[in-house]
Every structure is written in C-alpha cells, then in structure tokens.
Design a protein around this motif. Structure first.
Motif, PDB file in Angstrom:
ATOM      1  N   GLY A  52      83.081  18.206  41.336  1.00 25.52           N
ATOM      2  CA  GLY A  52      83.267  19.641  41.428  1.00 25.52           C
ATOM      3  C   GLY A  52      84.713  20.078  41.347  1.00 25.52           C
ATOM      4  N   LEU A  53      85.162  20.798  42.343  1.00 22.24           N
ATOM      5  CA  LEU A  53      86.518  21.356  42.331  1.00 22.24           C
ATOM      6  C   LEU A  53      87.593  20.284  42.307  1.00 22.24           C
ATOM      7  N   TRP A  54      87.282  19.092  42.749  1.00 26.10           N
ATOM      8  CA  TRP A  54      88.256  17.998  42.728  1.00 26.10           C
ATOM      9  C   TRP A  54      88.433  17.447  41.312  1.00 26.10           C
ATOM     10  N   ALA A  55      87.407  17.524  40.479  1.00 21.56           N
ATOM     11  CA  ALA A  55      87.498  17.032  39.110  1.00 21.56           C
ATOM     12  C   ALA A  55      88.379  17.932  38.248  1.00 21.56           C
ATOM     13  N   GLU A  56      88.359  19.210  38.519  1.00 23.40           N
ATOM     14  CA  GLU A  56      89.119  20.174  37.720  1.00 23.40           C
ATOM     15  C   GLU A  56      90.436  20.572  38.377  1.00 23.40           C
ATOM     16  N   LYS A  57      90.791  19.925  39.450  1.00 21.82           N
ATOM     17  CA  LYS A  57      92.031  20.252  40.178  1.00 21.82           C
ATOM     18  C   LYS A  57      92.043  21.720  40.616  1.00 21.82           C
ATOM     19  N   PHE A 115      91.273  22.832  43.551  1.00 23.02           N
ATOM     20  CA  PHE A 115      91.807  22.961  44.903  1.00 23.02           C
ATOM     21  C   PHE A 115      93.238  23.479  44.864  1.00 23.02           C
ATOM     22  N   ASN A 116      94.092  22.835  44.089  1.00 23.81           N
ATOM     23  CA  ASN A 116      95.508  23.224  44.040  1.00 23.81           C
ATOM     24  C   ASN A 116      95.699  24.632  43.492  1.00 23.81           C
ATOM     25  N   SER A 117      95.036  24.953  42.375  1.00 23.26           N
ATOM     26  CA  SER A 117      95.251  26.262  41.763  1.00 23.26           C
ATOM     27  C   SER A 117      94.696  27.397  42.622  1.00 23.26           C
TER      28      SER A 117
END
Length: 175
Positions: A159-164, A166-168
């Motif tokens: 999920g959100l960890w695959a597309e980075k 979290f940071n954005s």
C-alpha cells in the motif's frame, strides 16, 4: 426458622457473587452494516438508528487525500497507488458483508470494528498499507496490535509503503 436462616445465607452469598462481577461487563454492541462508504467510513444500523463509523486510531489514505491540497504530491501518490491496485480502493467493501452483523465499540467518536473475529478493521487497513497509526496514538489495548500491523505492511512494502506515500503525505500534514 431454620429455612429462613438458610435462605438469608443463600441471598447474602448470591449478593457477594454479584458484587464480585465486573461492573463494566456488558453485552457487546452489535450493528448491521448498511453501506460501505469508503475504506475509512461505514454506515451501520441498530434498529431504526443509523450512524457512520470511522476507523479508530488510524489515518486512512482517504483522510490523507482529502486533507492535502488539490494536485499535491500526496494526492498524486495516492492516485498512482489506486491506478496500480484498483482493488485497494474498495478493500473494505469487499471485506465486509452487506447486512451482516458486526461487533463494534465506540471510542472517541470513532469505531473499533471487529471485522474478522478479534481482528479490527483498523488493524486490517494498517496491514494492507491503507492507513497509518495516528500520530501520538495511545491506547494500551490496541497500540501493540496497530504497531505490529503497520510494521508488517512496511516490511512487506504494501500500500502506502510501496508508493512512498507516507513521506509525501506526512510532510503535508505537518506543514
């Protein structure tokens, strides 16, 4: 006389047993799923009363998307994730059964929804990378479960960890 004395002892014994039971023991709240609005929000009913249920203790991708600026890096990252994995957008809709009865608890205007036995919807969203644990989340009962579920998604790059994402998205939340 002996009979009334014995009945009195039995009544006192029953009274002490009742006192020793937990005061907050109660039946679980059961509600019927009427609609899945998003991964973050479901609509339930109890009798004639309907209410929205928001996942407890987590920030979902929908919440991050809606609180970030239009056309931002955060929104673009979430859009990209859903284009690559369209089934994630309706994860909760596919997980929960319409008109099924679910156990839930209301905590701080949000719902702890037990979606799979003793596993909460919040944990499932975290484990799929569809949410993050709220910053400063403190709840002795759920914190370790939520942390483990989030760590699992991060390790498995889901999920959100695959597309980075979290940071954005997080940097936008704290601007």
């Amino acid at each position: 006389m002996l009979k009334s004395h014995m009945l009195r002892k039995i009544n006192i014994y029953i009274f002490y047993i009742l006192l020793s039971l937990p005061i907050d023991a109660k039946e679980p709240t059961l509600a019927i799923l009427n609609n899945t609005i998003s991964n973050a929000i479901q609509e339930f009913g109890i009798g004639d009363y309907s209410f929205e249920c928001r996942s407890y203790g987590v920030l979902t991708l929908e919440k991050m998307y809606n609180t970030s600026k239009s056309g931002s890096r955060c929104q673009n990252s979430i859009d990209r994730l859903y284009r690559k994995n369209p089934k994630l957008k309706d994860y909760t809709h596919r997980l929960l059964e319409y008109k099924q009865t679910y156990h839930l608890e209301i905590k701080e205007t949000e719902c702890v929804l037990y979606a799979k036995g003793q596993v909460t919807l919040s944990e499932l969203l975290l484990a799929e990378g569809l949410a993050i644990k709220k910053p400063m989340f403190k709840d002795e009962e759920f914190e370790s479960y939520f942390t483990l579920a989030q760590r699992k998604a991060k390790i498995e790059n889901k999920g959100l960890w695959a597309e980075k994402i979290f940071n954005s998205c997080i940097e936008e939340l704290y601007k």
